[in-house]
Design a protein around this motif. Structure first.
Motif, PDB file in Angstrom:
ATOM      1  N   ALA A 191      -8.053  -0.934  15.826  1.00  0.00           N
ATOM      2  CA  ALA A 191      -6.597  -1.062  15.763  1.00  0.00           C
ATOM      3  C   ALA A 191      -5.969  -0.893  17.140  1.00  0.00           C
ATOM      4  O   ALA A 191      -5.007  -1.585  17.487  1.00  0.00           O
ATOM      5  CB  ALA A 191      -6.024  -0.037  14.787  1.00  0.00           C
TER       6      ALA A 191
ATOM      7  N   GLU B 212     -13.743   4.156  13.667  1.00  0.00           N
ATOM      8  CA  GLU B 212     -13.998   2.753  13.997  1.00  0.00           C
ATOM      9  C   GLU B 212     -12.745   1.905  13.769  1.00  0.00           C
ATOM     10  O   GLU B 212     -12.402   1.031  14.583  1.00  0.00           O
ATOM     11  CB  GLU B 212     -15.156   2.206  13.140  1.00  0.00           C
ATOM     12  CG  GLU B 212     -16.532   2.772  13.493  1.00  0.00           C
ATOM     13  CD  GLU B 212     -16.712   4.217  12.987  1.00  0.00           C
ATOM     14  OE1 GLU B 212     -15.928   4.642  12.087  1.00  0.00           O
ATOM     15  OE2 GLU B 212     -17.604   4.913  13.499  1.00  0.00           O
ATOM     16  N   GLN B 213     -12.055   2.182  12.655  1.00  0.00           N
ATOM     17  CA  GLN B 213     -10.815   1.442  12.382  1.00  0.00           C
ATOM     18  C   GLN B 213      -9.752   1.743  13.428  1.00  0.00           C
ATOM     19  O   GLN B 213      -8.996   0.859  13.832  1.00  0.00           O
ATOM     20  CB  GLN B 213     -10.292   1.788  10.986  1.00  0.00           C
ATOM     21  CG  GLN B 213     -11.101   1.180   9.843  1.00  0.00           C
ATOM     22  CD  GLN B 213     -10.617   1.650   8.488  1.00  0.00           C
ATOM     23  OE1 GLN B 213     -10.271   2.813   8.308  1.00  0.00           O
ATOM     24  NE2 GLN B 213     -10.590   0.740   7.522  1.00  0.00           N
TER      25      GLN B 213
ATOM     26  N   GLU C 162      -1.812  -5.237   9.246  1.00  0.00           N
ATOM     27  CA  GLU C 162      -3.174  -5.730   9.030  1.00  0.00           C
ATOM     28  C   GLU C 162      -3.759  -5.264   7.702  1.00  0.00           C
ATOM     29  O   GLU C 162      -4.883  -5.633   7.350  1.00  0.00           O
ATOM     30  CB  GLU C 162      -4.083  -5.265  10.176  1.00  0.00           C
ATOM     31  CG  GLU C 162      -3.753  -5.867  11.528  1.00  0.00           C
ATOM     32  CD  GLU C 162      -3.873  -7.380  11.528  1.00  0.00           C
ATOM     33  OE1 GLU C 162      -4.918  -7.892  11.048  1.00  0.00           O
ATOM     34  OE2 GLU C 162      -2.938  -8.054  11.995  1.00  0.00           O
ATOM     35  N   GLY C 163      -2.990  -4.457   6.956  1.00  0.00           N
ATOM     36  CA  GLY C 163      -3.460  -4.003   5.659  1.00  0.00           C
ATOM     37  C   GLY C 163      -4.529  -2.917   5.719  1.00  0.00           C
ATOM     38  O   GLY C 163      -5.207  -2.643   4.725  1.00  0.00           O
ATOM     39  N   ILE C 164      -4.692  -2.282   6.893  1.00  0.00           N
ATOM     40  CA  ILE C 164      -5.697  -1.220   7.032  1.00  0.00           C
ATOM     41  C   ILE C 164      -5.250   0.018   6.258  1.00  0.00           C
ATOM     42  O   ILE C 164      -6.061   0.695   5.609  1.00  0.00           O
ATOM     43  CB  ILE C 164      -5.930  -0.892   8.519  1.00  0.00           C
ATOM     44  CG1 ILE C 164      -6.463  -2.150   9.245  1.00  0.00           C
ATOM     45  CG2 ILE C 164      -6.905   0.272   8.673  1.00  0.00           C
ATOM     46  CD1 ILE C 164      -6.542  -2.011  10.747  1.00  0.00           C
ATOM     47  N   ILE C 165      -3.965   0.301   6.322  1.00  0.00           N
ATOM     48  CA  ILE C 165      -3.390   1.355   5.491  1.00  0.00           C
ATOM     49  C   ILE C 165      -2.075   0.841   4.915  1.00  0.00           C
ATOM     50  O   ILE C 165      -1.487  -0.099   5.459  1.00  0.00           O
ATOM     51  CB  ILE C 165      -3.124   2.674   6.271  1.00  0.00           C
ATOM     52  CG1 ILE C 165      -2.139   2.427   7.426  1.00  0.00           C
ATOM     53  CG2 ILE C 165      -4.408   3.307   6.758  1.00  0.00           C
ATOM     54  CD1 ILE C 165      -1.670   3.699   8.107  1.00  0.00           C
ATOM     55  N   SER C 166      -1.628   1.443   3.831  1.00  0.00           N
ATOM     56  CA  SER C 166      -0.342   1.074   3.275  1.00  0.00           C
ATOM     57  C   SER C 166       0.745   1.883   3.977  1.00  0.00           C
ATOM     58  O   SER C 166       0.467   2.932   4.576  1.00  0.00           O
ATOM     59  CB  SER C 166      -0.292   1.356   1.770  1.00  0.00           C
ATOM     60  OG  SER C 166      -0.340   2.746   1.528  1.00  0.00           O
TER      61      SER C 166
ATOM     62  N   TYR D 288       0.958  -2.002  13.453  1.00  0.00           N
ATOM     63  CA  TYR D 288      -0.231  -2.851  13.435  1.00  0.00           C
ATOM     64  C   TYR D 288      -1.125  -2.512  12.239  1.00  0.00           C
ATOM     65  O   TYR D 288      -1.614  -3.400  11.537  1.00  0.00           O
ATOM     66  CB  TYR D 288      -1.015  -2.680  14.739  1.00  0.00           C
ATOM     67  CG  TYR D 288      -2.261  -3.533  14.795  1.00  0.00           C
ATOM     68  CD1 TYR D 288      -2.195  -4.856  15.227  1.00  0.00           C
ATOM     69  CD2 TYR D 288      -3.509  -3.029  14.413  1.00  0.00           C
ATOM     70  CE1 TYR D 288      -3.325  -5.656  15.263  1.00  0.00           C
ATOM     71  CE2 TYR D 288      -4.646  -3.814  14.447  1.00  0.00           C
ATOM     72  CZ  TYR D 288      -4.547  -5.131  14.876  1.00  0.00           C
ATOM     73  OH  TYR D 288      -5.670  -5.915  14.897  1.00  0.00           O
ATOM     74  N   LEU D 289      -1.338  -1.228  11.994  1.00  0.00           N
ATOM     75  CA  LEU D 289      -2.191  -0.805  10.887  1.00  0.00           C
ATOM     76  C   LEU D 289      -1.640  -1.282   9.541  1.00  0.00           C
ATOM     77  O   LEU D 289      -2.393  -1.724   8.667  1.00  0.00           O
ATOM     78  CB  LEU D 289      -2.329   0.725  10.878  1.00  0.00           C
ATOM     79  CG  LEU D 289      -3.168   1.341  12.004  1.00  0.00           C
ATOM     80  CD1 LEU D 289      -2.951   2.853  12.058  1.00  0.00           C
ATOM     81  CD2 LEU D 289      -4.647   1.015  11.809  1.00  0.00           C
TER      82      LEU D 289
ATOM     83  N   ILE E  73      -7.748   6.680   7.959  1.00  0.00           N
ATOM     84  CA  ILE E  73      -8.558   5.633   8.583  1.00  0.00           C
ATOM     85  C   ILE E  73      -9.786   6.284   9.218  1.00  0.00           C
ATOM     86  O   ILE E  73      -9.826   7.509   9.402  1.00  0.00           O
ATOM     87  CB  ILE E  73      -7.772   4.852   9.665  1.00  0.00           C
ATOM     88  CG1 ILE E  73      -7.326   5.791  10.802  1.00  0.00           C
ATOM     89  CG2 ILE E  73      -6.584   4.135   9.062  1.00  0.00           C
ATOM     90  CD1 ILE E  73      -6.675   5.069  11.971  1.00  0.00           C
ATOM     91  N   THR E  74     -10.764   5.454   9.555  1.00  0.00           N
ATOM     92  CA  THR E  74     -11.964   5.952  10.231  1.00  0.00           C
ATOM     93  C   THR E  74     -11.803   5.807  11.739  1.00  0.00           C
ATOM     94  O   THR E  74     -10.888   5.109  12.217  1.00  0.00           O
ATOM     95  CB  THR E  74     -13.200   5.159   9.785  1.00  0.00           C
ATOM     96  OG1 THR E  74     -13.054   3.784  10.208  1.00  0.00           O
ATOM     97  CG2 THR E  74     -13.354   5.192   8.261  1.00  0.00           C
TER      98      THR E  74
END
Length: 561
Positions: free
Chosen positions: A24, A19-20, A42-46, A38-39, A16-17
């Motif tokens: 988060a 900012e992400q 929310e689909g930010i990472i698998s 949470y990540l 992730i970055t």
């Protein structure tokens, strides 16, 4: 702080970055979830990325719990309560070392708790969330069931009504009788496996226990024949049935309260067979967060038709399909969208599967004379705006529902037919006049449920040309997918189900055709000219998108064009 260290790991690994991470952390604070959870949610990472990052950064070993062979005696080293509290699985013991699988190997409190309890050196391993949930069920519930069976064999006493009545409140596995422990273990495992039904099937030498997951039955375990009556009696007491009556079918309900505080509704039915009573339990989750368009599978393409049908203030809307096709979920989704303080909604159901605030729900009871037809007549005197009829089973109910629709009420109901246009023929077969059908019908939603390809083990494949031809497709170079089978889908290659729909809106031309008494074939030819999207066409779209496989679509939708 643990979350900050975890966030830094994820940023350093490139998962992730920055900012992400900051977004988060803010979202995590608002929801109260753990950062990793949470990540992923929310689909930010698998989850696969998350696990791989922790594995590389912490140097912990990953374990596929679906394929691991775990010694059942490890449940004596790490008890069930501890395993469930900290969500960990004892994997193996080597000398003074105890290996435990965890979704969060940075949970030092859990590691320390196990170390103090066992006096061993604890070595954490990492595993997937769903795999741990299933392993908890399989390892502890199976072991609990096996121990309960052994205790029941040792006791081999006759179970009386008074004994079982005393046991009904004893849900604590430490103090409950063996029969209660066995039944609790079987139900708990079925719930953990996300099963929709549990089958207790008596045969000559044993009683098979099978569970239905994603529409398919799987054997869970065999119960010795001599313990069959005790298990069946326990189930009947839970459901408030007469345990001395074994010659006729019975229906009952029960509520199970889980360790996490959630409550599960159970609907039970018995059926006398040549080897004893068969019991089928329908598991009804009270969680209604899945009752929305996206969750049931309504696509962007079908959204407009779905909206057009729901905007009607009067008329009848039918949801059609075979048993187990998801009609009830679609019906409840529509009710949720129509709830308002300005309308009076009355729902007639057999049985009431979900309790919905803001809706007057009536449980149909044919034994006492409260049928769909009689209840429908009565509720018309209750000043309703919207009436939901759980199922149209006969001509009398159909006629009353359609006349109510023509007098200014919006009526929602279900009916068993093959496709949307067959609903017209079915209503005619029930004795409804064509003019009544044409004047009241506003729309028909036909649906099926197909299993979705597991996103974790999804891989491209070359499809069988013959199977493609059966669903009206050709091998035109499109990339098709199937699931290889992994720890997330427990080796099946599928995870979850989604709806395949066809939505028919009744316009003036179609209304005239119905009124003239045209048959199903003639109506289909008319629809073909209007750009109507059939269920098989929507199913083909799901295959092209890699959501399901051609073979799965062919099993569920028999239409061959």
């Amino acid at each position: 702080m643990k979350n900050k260290r975890l966030g830094e790991m994820l940023v350093d690994s490139g998962a992730i970055t920055e900012e992400q991470l900051q977004a988060a952390l803010a979202g995590q604070k608002a929801t109260g979830k753990r950062l990793g959870t949470y990540l992923i949610d929310e689909g930010i990472i698998s989850e696969k990325q998350f696990v791989e990052t922790l594995r590389m950064q912490l140097g912990v070993e990953f374990i596929d719990l679906n394929k691991a062979s775990i010694d059942p005696t490890l449940t004596e080293i790490v008890p069930k309560d501890t395993a469930r509290t900290y969500r960990l699985i004892p994997v193996k013991a080597e000398g003074n070392n105890l290996y435990i699988a965890m979704e969060d190997p940075m949970n030092f409190r859990a590691v320390e708790a196990v170390r103090q309890m066992t006096g061993r050196r604890v070595i954490p391993m990492i595993a997937y969330y769903d795999a741990i949930t299933r392993a908890l069920s399989v390892l502890y519930e199976n072991e609990g069931a096996a121990r309960a069976i052994e205790q029941m064999k040792e006791e081999q006493t006759t179970v009386t009504v008074d004994d079982l009545s005393d046991e009904i409140a004893a849900n604590d596995d430490e103090t409950a009788a063996p029969t209660v422990k066995l039944v609790n273990s079987l139900i708990e495992r079925a719930i953990a496996e996300k099963a929709s039904d549990i089958h207790f099937e008596p045969y000559e030498k044993e009683m098979k226990v099978r569970i239905r997951v994603d529409g398919r039955l799987n054997t869970m375990m065999d119960v010795p024949r001599e313990l069959q009556n005790s298990v069946i009696s326990r189930l009947k007491v839970m459901a408030g049935m007469n345990i001395t009556e074994r010659r006729i079918p019975q229906d009952g309900r029960a509520v199970v309260k889980r360790s996490d505080g959630t409550q599960i509704d159970l609907r039970l039915n018995t059926l006398p067979t040549i080897f004893g009573e068969k019991v089928v339990i329908r598991i009804l989750m009270r969680e209604q967060s899945t009752l929305n368009r996206h969750a049931i599978g309504i696509t962007e393409k079908d959204n407009e038709r779905f909206d057009r049908i729901l905007k009607n203030s009067a008329g009848i809307i039918l949801i059609v399909g075979p048993t187990g096709s998801g009609k009830t979920s679609t019906l409840y989704t529509m009710i949720h969208e129509l709830i308002s303080e300005t309308v009076n909604i009355i729902s007639l159901e057999d049985p009431v599967e979900f309790q919905i605030a803001g809706v007057t729900q009536v449980a149909i009871n044919e034994k006492t004379g409260l049928t769909f037809a009689s209840a429908l007549r009565s509720c018309l005197r209750q000043d309703p705006d919207i009436i939901c009829v759980g199922e149209i089973r006969d001509g009398e109910t159909a006629e009353i529902a359609m006349r109510a629709a023509m007098t200014g009420h919006l009526v929602l109901s279900t009916i068993h037919t093959e496709d949307a246009i067959s609903a017209v023929d079915r209503l005619r077969d029930m004795g409804a006049e064509p003019y009544l059908i044409a004047g009241s019908l506003r729309g028909v939603i036909s649906q099926r449920l197909v299993r979705k390809v597991c996103p974790n083990c999804k891989m491209p494949v070359k499809p069988d040309p013959f199977t493609l031809s059966l669903i009206g497709m050709q091998d035109d170079g499109t990339v098709y997918y199937k699931g290889k089978g992994c720890e997330r889908c427990f080796g099946s290659g599928f995870r979850g189900r989604t709806g395949v729909f066809e939505i028919l809106t009744v316009n003036a031309e179609l209304r005239d055709a119905i009124s003239e008494g045209k048959n199903g074939s003639e109506l289909r030819r008319y629809l073909a000219k209007t750009g109507f999207t059939s269920m098989i066409e929507n199913g083909r779209d799901l295959v092209r998108q890699g959501e399901t496989t051609p073979e799965e679509l062919l099993k569920v939708i028999p239409t061959i064009e």
